[in-house]
Write a protein that holds these residues in place. Structure first.
Motif, PDB file in Angstrom:
ATOM      1  N   ARG A  67       0.819  -1.225   0.000  1.00  0.00           N
ATOM      2  CA  ARG A  67       0.000   0.000   0.000  1.00  0.00           C
ATOM      3  C   ARG A  67       0.843   1.261   0.000  1.00  0.00           C
ATOM      4  NH1 ARG A  67      -0.584  -2.544   4.809  1.00  0.00           N
ATOM      5  NH2 ARG A  67       0.075  -1.464   6.726  1.00  0.00           N
ATOM      6  N   PHE A  68       2.139   1.146   0.290  1.00  0.00           N
ATOM      7  CA  PHE A  68       3.036   2.298   0.266  1.00  0.00           C
ATOM      8  C   PHE A  68       3.950   2.306  -0.954  1.00  0.00           C
ATOM      9  CE2 PHE A  68       2.785   2.083   5.142  1.00  0.00           C
ATOM     10  CZ  PHE A  68       1.658   2.887   5.149  1.00  0.00           C
ATOM     11  N   SER A 416     -12.248  -0.450   2.300  1.00  0.00           N
ATOM     12  CA  SER A 416     -11.001  -0.692   3.019  1.00  0.00           C
ATOM     13  C   SER A 416     -11.224  -0.461   4.513  1.00  0.00           C
ATOM     14  CB  SER A 416      -9.903   0.253   2.526  1.00  0.00           C
ATOM     15  OG  SER A 416      -8.786   0.210   3.390  1.00  0.00           O
ATOM     16  N   SER A 418      -8.536  -0.342   6.480  1.00  0.00           N
ATOM     17  CA  SER A 418      -7.216   0.100   6.897  1.00  0.00           C
ATOM     18  C   SER A 418      -7.234   1.591   7.180  1.00  0.00           C
ATOM     19  CB  SER A 418      -6.182  -0.203   5.802  1.00  0.00           C
ATOM     20  OG  SER A 418      -4.950   0.434   6.078  1.00  0.00           O
ATOM     21  N   GLU A 420      -4.525   3.200   6.794  1.00  0.00           N
ATOM     22  CA  GLU A 420      -3.395   3.651   5.982  1.00  0.00           C
ATOM     23  C   GLU A 420      -3.699   3.605   4.479  1.00  0.00           C
ATOM     24  OE1 GLU A 420       0.215   2.325   8.938  1.00  0.00           O
ATOM     25  OE2 GLU A 420      -0.493   0.892   7.452  1.00  0.00           O
ATOM     26  N   TYR A 421      -4.910   3.190   4.123  1.00  0.00           N
ATOM     27  CA  TYR A 421      -5.314   3.176   2.719  1.00  0.00           C
ATOM     28  C   TYR A 421      -6.809   3.435   2.667  1.00  0.00           C
ATOM     29  CZ  TYR A 421      -6.953   1.302  -1.731  1.00  0.00           C
ATOM     30  OH  TYR A 421      -7.579   1.149  -2.941  1.00  0.00           O
ATOM     31  N   SER A 422      -7.201   4.488   1.971  1.00  0.00           N
ATOM     32  CA  SER A 422      -8.604   4.865   1.843  1.00  0.00           C
ATOM     33  C   SER A 422      -9.116   4.482   0.458  1.00  0.00           C
ATOM     34  CB  SER A 422      -8.758   6.372   2.055  1.00  0.00           C
ATOM     35  OG  SER A 422     -10.108   6.759   1.958  1.00  0.00           O
ATOM     36  N   SER A 423     -10.287   3.872   0.405  1.00  0.00           N
ATOM     37  CA  SER A 423     -10.834   3.403  -0.870  1.00  0.00           C
ATOM     38  C   SER A 423     -11.205   4.573  -1.779  1.00  0.00           C
ATOM     39  CB  SER A 423     -12.080   2.553  -0.628  1.00  0.00           C
ATOM     40  OG  SER A 423     -11.780   1.402   0.121  1.00  0.00           O
ATOM     41  N   TYR A 473      -4.484  -2.811  -3.820  1.00  0.00           N
ATOM     42  CA  TYR A 473      -4.631  -1.411  -3.407  1.00  0.00           C
ATOM     43  C   TYR A 473      -4.783  -0.475  -4.613  1.00  0.00           C
ATOM     44  CZ  TYR A 473      -3.118  -3.203   1.099  1.00  0.00           C
ATOM     45  OH  TYR A 473      -3.015  -3.922   2.266  1.00  0.00           O
ATOM     46  N   ARG A 475      -5.755   2.589  -7.094  1.00  0.00           N
ATOM     47  CA  ARG A 475      -5.846   4.026  -6.865  1.00  0.00           C
ATOM     48  C   ARG A 475      -6.130   4.753  -8.182  1.00  0.00           C
ATOM     49  NH1 ARG A 475      -3.237   4.830  -1.816  1.00  0.00           N
ATOM     50  NH2 ARG A 475      -1.843   3.119  -1.241  1.00  0.00           N
TER      51      ARG A 475
END
Length: 509
Positions: A67-68, A416, A418, A420-423, A473, A475
């Motif tokens: 995710r990063f 999501s 998480s 640390e990760y937004s859909s 993930y 984007r």
């Protein structure tokens, strides 16, 4: 601070919300979950067989956390093609373009690292008819303004706005035709103050000039709206001058204040959307009062539409026809109510209350995370996050509304989970929305698609099937003609450029 938690904490600390009783003592009905509530839809869902990696652009990630990991981003349409940035984890930067095929995905120009992984990214792409502006760093000039005609030879530095290698801090890059307007921020390390300057550029050094210096005592909100060949923005001055809505058309004579919105020096501009010729925005006063405004770019056409007091939080969902839709959440009950506000004036009318299964189980504040619709559309898609007393949310949900209780439908949960990760949520037609969602015991977080009914809401593809990788993930969903592009972490162990093809009946808006 994680995105969702930081946003929620800042709201609670600032006391945002809506005070006093909402219109009516009886809460509006809970929305229907009937798959037929929105009526028959005809835009076909794209096929997983046409969802493919366009081209491998990045080497395996050295970060080790999908995710990063680096991935293509900054998608814009320029000269009928997709243009985007590729920022490598080692600090190299590059500008690329694509027509959706591997052969037609080509490199335009690369930029070397100047500070390893801390090199500023190639970013802020703003496309006009014949010029693509962006910001990138090089060793001689630092992070500065560049322009491209779509070729390597035609990709050049516009002007070294801060001479030498220090670089400039630029924001609000907006193309008004082939002319760019932007702000340059100047920070004084001795006084810890920032000065904002409004600039314009025609893509040449001689044609890049400062339009206005707002001085050390004026702040500029990071929210703006572009419509009718002008950029509308907010300037916050000292007590007495307050918050003022400005506009610029890229000329000194056309850079003027429109209206003073409040005399308070600490008003906060929340959500803002551009709808046709209108800028729609929510402003929080220093008292906690929140106001919904519209502006057509004139003083007389800049009007407050509704006010909500300090015990609730108001978020802009979007416009449908002659009404603006707002989500208002009580800080005490933790329930979210949707309202219709007439653009012509009149009282807000509540039409639906969204369920909250966690409202009585401690901290479970629901808020709007993403909204999306197409110009002139009849539906608004939005995601709702229900917070918690920890960093991760309790629940995440995708909804659609046509502005009625019966037409407000839960499409999928969870998205999501998480912190640390937004859909992402992106409507590419009135009847087709792309997003990401989590599938327990299955595909992890992958791209999903819906035509606006629960029965035709499904996973688009399982891009990261490796159990160790778990999720792709996705984007930056971006529609260009008959394709929707996005980035995703795949079996190359890096974020890559992907696309899916739309059906022939799904006509571009």
């Amino acid at each position: 601070m994680p995105r969702r938690t930081g946003w929620l904490m800042s709201l609670l600390m600032m006391g945002m919300g809506c005070g006093g009783p909402l219109p009516g003592d009886v809460p509006p009905p809970v929305p229907s979950e009937d798959p037929q509530a929105l009526g028959a839809l005809h835009c076909p869902l794209p096929s997983s067989s046409t969802t493919k990696r366009v081209k491998t652009l990045l080497p395996p990630s050295q970060i080790g956390i999908p995710r990063f990991a680096a991935a293509p981003n900054g998608f814009v349409k320029f000269k009928g093609r997709l243009y985007f940035a590729v920022n490598f984890e080692d600090g190299q930067r590059a500008l690329w373009k694509s027509n959706g095929t591997e052969a037609g995905t080509t490199h335009i120009r690369s930029f070397p690292s100047i500070d390893g992984g801390f090199t500023p990214p190639l970013a802020n792409l703003a496309a006009g008819p014949t010029r693509l502006f962006f910001q990138v760093a090089d060793p001689a000039h630092g992070n500065e303004l560049w322009v491209s005609d779509g070729t390597g030879a035609g990709t050049t530095l516009v002007k070294d706005l801060t001479p030498g290698s220090p670089g400039s801090t630029l924001s609000h890059l907006t193309a008004l035709g082939d002319r760019l307007v932007f702000f340059k921020e100047i920070f004084d390390s001795g006084t810890f103050r920032t000065r904002y300057e409004l600039w314009t550029s025609d893509g040449t050094a001689a044609g890049t000039e400062r339009l206005r210096d707002f001085g050390w005592d004026q702040g500029v909100s990071f929210k703006d709206s572009a419509a009718d060949g002008e950029l509308r923005f907010f300037v916050m001055g000292p007590e007495g001058t307050g918050t003022v809505l400005w506009k610029t058309d890229g000329t000194a004579a056309g850079s003027v204040p429109l209206k003073q919105l409040t005399s308070s020096h600490d008003a906060f501009i929340g959500d803002i959307q551009t709808s046709g010729s209108l800028a729609l925005f929510v402003m929080r006063e220093h008292t906690g009062l929140q106001e919904l405004w519209k502006s057509d770019g004139s003083s007389g056409g800049t009007v407050r539409l509704a006010s909500f007091g300090p015990s609730r939080v108001a978020r802009l969902v979007g416009r449908l026809g002659s009404r603006v839709h707002v989500a208002v959440t009580s800080l005490s009950t933790q329930y979210m109510v949707l309202y219709r506000v007439p653009l012509s004036g009149g009282n807000p009318a509540s039409f639906v209350t969204l369920p909250n299964d966690y409202a009585t189980l401690g901290e479970a504040f629901p808020f709007i995370d993403e909204t999306s619709s197409v110009p002139g559309g009849s539906k608004l898609y939005f995601s709702v996050t229900i917070g918690s007393d920890g960093p991760a949310p309790r629940d995440t949900q995708l909804w659609v509304t046509d502005g009625t209780a019966a037409g407000t439908v839960l499409l999928h949960r969870p998205l999501s989970l998480s912190d640390e990760y937004s859909s992402p949520v992106r409507a590419v037609s009135d009847e087709l929305v792309f997003f990401s969602a989590f599938e327990a015991g299955g595909a992890g977080i992958e791209p999903w698609v819906s035509n606006g009914t629960p029965e035709k809401t499904r996973r688009l593809a399982n891009i990261a099937p490796d159990a160790q990788t778990g999720s792709s993930y996705p984007r930056d969903f971006f529609r260009l003609g008959e394709r929707v592009f996005f980035s995703a972490y795949d079996d190359t162990e890096a974020g890559q450029l992907w696309s899916t093809e739309l059906g022939d009946n799904c006509v571009a808006p």
